[in-house]
Design an enzyme around this catalytic site. Structure first.
Site, PDB file in Angstrom:
ATOM      1  N   HIS A   9      80.346  67.475 -38.702  1.00  0.00           N
ATOM      2  CA  HIS A   9      80.134  66.158 -38.114  1.00  0.00           C
ATOM      3  C   HIS A   9      81.382  65.661 -37.388  1.00  0.00           C
ATOM      4  CE1 HIS A   9      82.652  64.183 -41.139  1.00  0.00           C
ATOM      5  NE2 HIS A   9      82.096  65.009 -42.014  1.00  0.00           N
ATOM      6  N   GLN A  11      84.251  62.881 -36.240  1.00  0.00           N
ATOM      7  CA  GLN A  11      85.111  62.062 -37.098  1.00  0.00           C
ATOM      8  C   GLN A  11      84.345  60.839 -37.621  1.00  0.00           C
ATOM      9  OE1 GLN A  11      87.928  59.070 -35.625  1.00  0.00           O
ATOM     10  NE2 GLN A  11      89.581  60.377 -36.404  1.00  0.00           N
ATOM     11  N   GLU A 114      77.880  67.118 -48.184  1.00  0.00           N
ATOM     12  CA  GLU A 114      79.270  67.462 -48.470  1.00  0.00           C
ATOM     13  C   GLU A 114      79.461  67.696 -49.967  1.00  0.00           C
ATOM     14  OE1 GLU A 114      81.939  68.857 -48.111  1.00  0.00           O
ATOM     15  OE2 GLU A 114      83.144  67.619 -46.758  1.00  0.00           O
ATOM     16  N   ARG A 141      91.331  70.163 -53.512  1.00  0.00           N
ATOM     17  CA  ARG A 141      90.727  70.220 -52.177  1.00  0.00           C
ATOM     18  C   ARG A 141      90.441  71.642 -51.716  1.00  0.00           C
ATOM     19  NH1 ARG A 141      93.696  67.242 -47.581  1.00  0.00           N
ATOM     20  NH2 ARG A 141      91.648  67.543 -46.626  1.00  0.00           N
ATOM     21  N   ASN A 186      82.703  71.528 -46.422  1.00  0.00           N
ATOM     22  CA  ASN A 186      82.485  72.451 -47.538  1.00  0.00           C
ATOM     23  C   ASN A 186      81.104  73.084 -47.548  1.00  0.00           C
ATOM     24  OD1 ASN A 186      85.026  72.452 -49.224  1.00  0.00           O
ATOM     25  ND2 ASN A 186      84.697  70.256 -48.972  1.00  0.00           N
TER      26      ASN A 186
END
Length: 232
Positions: A9, A11, A114, A141, A186
């Site tokens: 996507h 920002q 996500e 992360r 992710n």
């Protein structure tokens, strides 16, 4: 031969604010909408037949802008958000007596959402790093199997993405359809791990810029023939 187009996507407002977003449903920023428009121009030579997105608005916005800013992508078809018959959020309201051949279906699915960041969602990344340390935040992360507090690991994300991708999305690829997937860092890493047969050590290192299309050329068995990252 078919094309699979992956796009993170554009920002979002929380990307711009440097916050952990996860499942929080934050819209695109002005820059994010511009990134999706630029992506549409880059993809003008590809005719998309079907689109899949997450359930989150930043991915859906990106998909719709990408498919509508350049008419060539849709081949004159109208992008319409559709729902699977077994989708618990579907009430049949989008049923109508129309011509499916005139539509380009967009299928939102939570399986492409996500990674869930749990207790980190909404936190400023710099402040979180100052509190817990750079090394710990980097592990949360960018490791494969370590979960942030109350959240999902990349491994967890791959486990929910894998069945849908291999059965639903690759099913279209094997029919020769060109497919657009607008999703998240992710969930897209999970797909890239499958396509490129990346190891658990390699996949967390994959970096995906917002709004930049990645085009895979696949054969009818869904084996990768080529890859192109459509940067500026």
């Amino acid at each position: 031969m078919a094309h699979l187009i992956l796009i993170r996507h554009g920002q979002s407002l929380w990307n711009a604010a440097n916050k952990f977003t996860g499942w929080v449903d934050v819209p695109l920023s002005e820059r994010g909408r511009a990134e999706a428009t630029i992506a549409s121009c880059k993809l003008r030579d590809y005719r998309v037949n079907v689109c899949f997105t997450s359930m989150l608005m930043r991915a859906i916005e990106t998909a719709v802008i990408t498919l509508t800013e350049c008419d060539d992508i849709c081949g004159g078809k109208i992008p319409i958000i559709k729902h699977e018959a077994d989708d618990e959020n579907w009430h049949g309201w989008d049923n109508y007596d129309g011509d499916p051949a005139a539509e380009l279906p967009i299928y939102p699915t939570a399986t492409l959402d996500e990674r869930y960041y749990g207790d980190l969602q909404g936190l400023d990344k710099a402040e979180t790093t100052a509190k817990y340390g750079k090394e710990q935040v980097q592990i949360w992360r960018r490791s494969y199997s370590v979960r942030p507090p109350g959240g999902e690991s990349l491994e967890d994300t791959r486990k929910r993405v894998y069945p849908y991708f291999t059965n639903r999305i690759l099913g279209h690829i094997k029919q020769g359809d060109n497919v657009l997937v607008a999703a998240h860092g992710n969930s897209l890493r999970s797909i890239i791990m499958i396509l490129e047969t990346l190891s658990e050590e390699e996949v967390p290192k994959v970096e995906l810029a917002t709004g930049v299309p990645i085009v895979y050329e696949l054969d009818k068995a869904a084996h990768m023939l080529s890859k192109a990252v459509l940067t500026n």
